[in-house]
Design a protein around this motif. Structure first.
Motif, mmCIF file in Angstrom:
data_model
loop_
_atom_site.group_PDB
_atom_site.id
_atom_site.type_symbol
_atom_site.label_atom_id
_atom_site.label_comp_id
_atom_site.label_asym_id
_atom_site.label_seq_id
_atom_site.Cartn_x
_atom_site.Cartn_y
_atom_site.Cartn_z
ATOM 1 N N SER A 142 0.837 -1.206 0.000
ATOM 2 C CA SER A 142 0.000 0.000 0.000
ATOM 3 C C SER A 142 0.867 1.250 0.000
ATOM 4 O O SER A 142 2.069 1.197 0.251
ATOM 5 C CB SER A 142 -0.965 0.000 1.182
ATOM 6 O OG SER A 142 -0.364 0.581 2.298
ATOM 7 N N PHE A 143 0.207 2.355 -0.293
ATOM 8 C CA PHE A 143 0.832 3.677 -0.361
ATOM 9 C C PHE A 143 1.376 4.084 1.011
ATOM 10 O O PHE A 143 2.340 4.828 1.110
ATOM 11 C CB PHE A 143 -0.273 4.665 -0.781
ATOM 12 C CG PHE A 143 0.211 5.880 -1.502
ATOM 13 C CD1 PHE A 143 0.238 5.909 -2.879
ATOM 14 C CD2 PHE A 143 0.608 7.002 -0.813
ATOM 15 C CE1 PHE A 143 0.666 7.039 -3.557
ATOM 16 C CE2 PHE A 143 1.040 8.131 -1.483
ATOM 17 C CZ PHE A 143 1.074 8.147 -2.861
ATOM 18 N N LEU A 175 -5.734 9.397 -4.504
ATOM 19 C CA LEU A 175 -5.009 8.648 -3.468
ATOM 20 C C LEU A 175 -5.455 7.187 -3.449
ATOM 21 O O LEU A 175 -4.642 6.286 -3.275
ATOM 22 C CB LEU A 175 -5.288 9.260 -2.093
ATOM 23 C CG LEU A 175 -4.385 10.397 -1.640
ATOM 24 C CD1 LEU A 175 -4.836 10.895 -0.279
ATOM 25 C CD2 LEU A 175 -2.929 9.951 -1.566
ATOM 26 N N LEU A 231 0.696 3.777 -9.317
ATOM 27 C CA LEU A 231 1.209 5.154 -9.260
ATOM 28 C C LEU A 231 1.020 5.839 -10.611
ATOM 29 O O LEU A 231 0.626 7.008 -10.687
ATOM 30 C CB LEU A 231 2.694 5.149 -8.887
ATOM 31 C CG LEU A 231 3.039 4.744 -7.449
ATOM 32 C CD1 LEU A 231 4.550 4.659 -7.269
ATOM 33 C CD2 LEU A 231 2.444 5.733 -6.457
ATOM 34 N N GLY A 234 -4.059 5.148 -6.459
ATOM 35 C CA GLY A 234 -2.658 4.739 -6.280
ATOM 36 C C GLY A 234 -2.413 4.013 -4.973
ATOM 37 O O GLY A 234 -1.263 3.834 -4.574
ATOM 38 N N ALA A 273 3.923 0.213 -9.033
ATOM 39 C CA ALA A 273 4.324 1.121 -10.114
ATOM 40 C C ALA A 273 3.144 1.454 -11.034
ATOM 41 O O ALA A 273 2.922 2.615 -11.382
ATOM 42 C CB ALA A 273 5.461 0.495 -10.911
ATOM 43 N N GLY A 306 0.243 1.383 -4.163
ATOM 44 C CA GLY A 306 1.636 1.827 -4.163
ATOM 45 C C GLY A 306 2.493 1.156 -5.211
ATOM 46 O O GLY A 306 3.686 1.438 -5.307
#
Lengths: 487, 203
Positions: free
Chosen positions: A99-100, A146, A157, A149, A154, A152
């Motif tokens: 995760s982010f 948010l 993102l 993405g 590539a 998290g």
């Protein structure tokens, strides 16, 4: 403030407060708190929808809050899909490996941002003026980027970045159009941007047309209409499945409502025909771009994303045709599409555990190896393709008939051909998903499968119910209220 | 708005389109936002106008600080070369500015030069976002567009809503915060804040 206005404020305030509460709550209570507050939010929203539908002929109109038929339609969709997304989120989070944010904060940040996003989505249909509607739509961008993405990874993102930049630029262009309108409305301030006051714009037709063009092109980037749709397949395929459902089933039609209301408000100034031509153009372009992708073998969520492009195109056509028949079709299409599309995205959670390669490749034979999951996916794809008795079959017929009724047989004919081609593409995907050649599958317990199949059963009943009521829709008071719009 | 102020704002916008160093670009956009805040405060006739002007000033300082932190935390070994060379970028921006000012008729701001300045800032912001590879420059393009819209609010003949103006400020700040988060994650994932690395999702 009237009791209905107070209820509208509470409907938005509850998820907003919940966003703060889940951030502060102990980790072990986060999921339960989120689910409880989601149920409360949905119940309150449904009560407000009931009031709005009962008094559809007498909408509540203020400078800040509007409760009307079109708003009620989108509020109902957003409330129901939001609740289902919160319920499905635990299964997603259970299986998520990255995760982010740091692992210890993952669940509370996810739910916090999800509730913020949901609160903004619920507020957009209730916005009483164009300025407030723009602010809320822009706020959904920050929260939903948010979430897109959130893994998290590539690809996530990349998708989140494209979504953030393209939609923010689009909304910047829309804001330029709003600034032009604000400068030309004699009263100025918030009251000048109220839906009913936009028609008092006094700087001339060509300036009004420029403003309308800027607003529509800007909003098109957020709705995902071709040719400004580039972010849509990436964001919908990379977001967590419950978020993809909210993006596709609730966010896109909610922003469409803002375009619809702007169109209605400015039509007396720029001419009904000019406004309709633009919407029909976006509709046909979206259909034409989407159909070739529906024919290609594609990752399941990406296929659903291109189907969103197709269906938002159909809705644009219906609003562009603008007859009672077409608008009845649009109302039916918004609800039917939301249910079928959200179900498809929810099925992606167990699917990606059952067959991890489904994240990047087309799937086949799921109906053989996981019958319940395959049936749910088949129901979603079948309904989205417009296979009778799907309500989307009826809604597309109503919209095409509305096109002929409005004296635009050629756009209706082109749309009919494109819809037939789109049907063939999705019907092929449905057959492949159900009975295609199977691959070796992960046979472990699938997260969220029980909830997905339950939602599938409920969706089947609701979809068939929608088809059953469709013949009576076009003459109803509700559709009359849609035709009148915000006075 | 004086002619000199208009040219200053447009000059700062074109500077953003051509400069290579990120810290200089952040300085240009922050200066532009501060000029707008000063204009808003000079022209303020009511308490609401003063509040809106102060919000604009706070936004300029907060976003400037945020951008400088993002630059400091994502030091690159050498500046990214944009897809389009600087003079070509300036050319694209000028063409976009001329197109927009030619296509959009007078729309009721206090003067036609003010309207042209608004359209020029929006066009330069779009050109910056479209022609730069650096993720930070793309966000600065969005801020430039919003600066143009702030100028429209300042030069509007009618009193605008302070709530709407504060909302726009808050929204832009949120968007830039989220973009800064993405920028830092993209930098740590790909080793550069380079949007050219974000092209793997294609059909």
């Amino acid at each position: 403030m009237t009791s209905i206005q107070a209820l509208a404020v509470v409907v938005v305030a509850v998820p907003l407060v919940t966003a703060g509460l889940v951030i502060l709550a102990p980790s072990k209570h986060v999921t339960m708190l989120a689910r409880t507050c989601a149920v409360a939010t949905s119940v309150l929203a449904v009560v407000l929808v009931g009031v709005a539908v009962r008094d559809a002929g007498h909408p509540l109109i203020g400078h800040w809050i509007v409760v009307d038929a079109a708003g009620a339609l989108l509020l109902a969709v957003t409330a129901v899909i939001g609740l289902a997304s919160v319920l499905m989120s635990a299964s997603y989070l259970h299986g998520a490996h990255s995760s982010f944010v740091a692992e210890g904060h993952r669940d509370r940040v996810y739910y916090g941002v999800l509730f913020l996003f949901w609160a903004m989505l619920l507020a957009v249909p209730l916005a009483g003026n164009l300025g407030a509607a723009w602010l809320l739509v822009e706020a959904t961008t920050a929260a939903s980027a948010l979430l897109v993405g959130f893994s998290g990874k590539a690809h996530a993102l990349e998708a989140g970045w494209k979504y953030l930049i393209l939609t923010s630029l689009g909304l910047g262009i829309a804001l330029l159009g709003i600034a032009i309108l604000a400068a030309g409305v004699p009263t100025g301030g918030v009251s000048g941007l109220a839906w009913g006051r936009l028609a008092t714009f006094a700087s001339g037709r060509s300036t009004a047309l420029s403003a309308y063009l800027l607003i529509l092109i800007g909003l098109a980037a957020k709705i995902g209409w071709a040719p400004v749709h580039n972010w849509l397949p990436d964001a919908h395929s990379q977001a967590p499945p419950p978020v993809s459902a909210l993006l596709s089933a609730a966010l896109l039609p909610t922003v469409l409502l803002v375009a619809w209301r702007t169109d209605r408000a400015l039509a007396p100034l720029i001419g009904v025909s000019a406004a309709q031509r633009l919407l029909i153009g976006f509709g046909l372009a979206s259909l034409a771009v989407a159909v070739p992708f529906l024919w290609r073998p594609m990752a399941f969520k990406r296929l659903l994303a291109y189907s969103s492009l197709e269906h938002l195109g159909v809705m644009a056509l219906g609003i562009g045709f603008g007859t009672p028949l077409a608008l009845a079709g649009v109302a039916l299409h918004i609800v039917g599409h939301a249910i079928a599309k959200a179900l498809g995205f929810y099925a992606a959670t167990p699917l990606l555990v059952h067959e991890p390669r489904a994240a990047r490749h087309a799937v086949s034979g799921v109906g053989r190896t996981a019958p319940a999951l395959g049936a749910t996916m088949g129901l979603s794809l079948g309904a989205l393709s417009g296979l009778p008795p799907s309500p989307l079959f009826v809604s597309e017929l109503l919209i095409l008939a509305g096109g002929v009724e409005s004296g635009r047989p050629w756009p209706a004919a082109v749309a009919a051909v494109l819809l037939a081609l789109g049907f063939l593409g999705l019907a092929h995907a449905t057959i492949e998903t159900l009975v295609g050649k199977g691959h070796r599958r992960n046979v472990t317990r699938l997260p969220g499968l029980r909830l997905v199949t339950t939602l599938g059963g409920v969706s089947l009943v609701v979809l068939l119910g929608l088809t059953a009521v469709a013949p009576w829709l076009s003459g109803s008071g509700f559709v009359d209220a849609l035709v009148r719009g915000v006075p | 708005m004086t002619g000199a102020t208009g040219w200053l704002l447009v000059g700062l916008a074109l500077g953003l389109v051509v400069v290579r160093r990120r810290s200089i670009a952040v300085g240009l956009v922050t200066t532009q936002a501060l000029v707008l805040a000063v204009m808003a405060l000079q022209q303020a006739g009511t308490v609401s106008d003063v509040v809106a002007g102060l919000a604009l000033a706070m936004r300029a300082v907060a976003l400037g600080a945020l951008f400088f932190v993002a630059v400091a935390r994502s030091r690159e070994t050498q500046p990214l070369r944009a897809r389009v060379p600087p003079m070509a970028r300036a050319g694209v921006a000028v063409v976009l500015i001329l197109m927009l000012t030619a296509l959009v008729p007078a729309f009721g701001l206090t003067s036609r030069p003010a309207e042209r300045a608004v359209l020029a800032l929006v066009a330069a912001g779009l050109a910056c976002a479209a022609t730069r590879r650096s993720t930070l420059f793309q966000v600065l393009g969005i801020v430039l567009v919003e600066n143009g819209l702030a100028l429209a609010a300042i030069e509007s003949p009618h009193a605008s809503s302070v709530i709407i103006e504060l909302g726009v400020t808050l929204d832009l700040t949120l968007i830039v915060c989220v973009a800064a988060l993405f920028h830092l994650r993209i930098f740590s994932e790909f080793g550069a804040g380079d949007s050219a690395a974000l092209r793997s999702l294609r059909d």
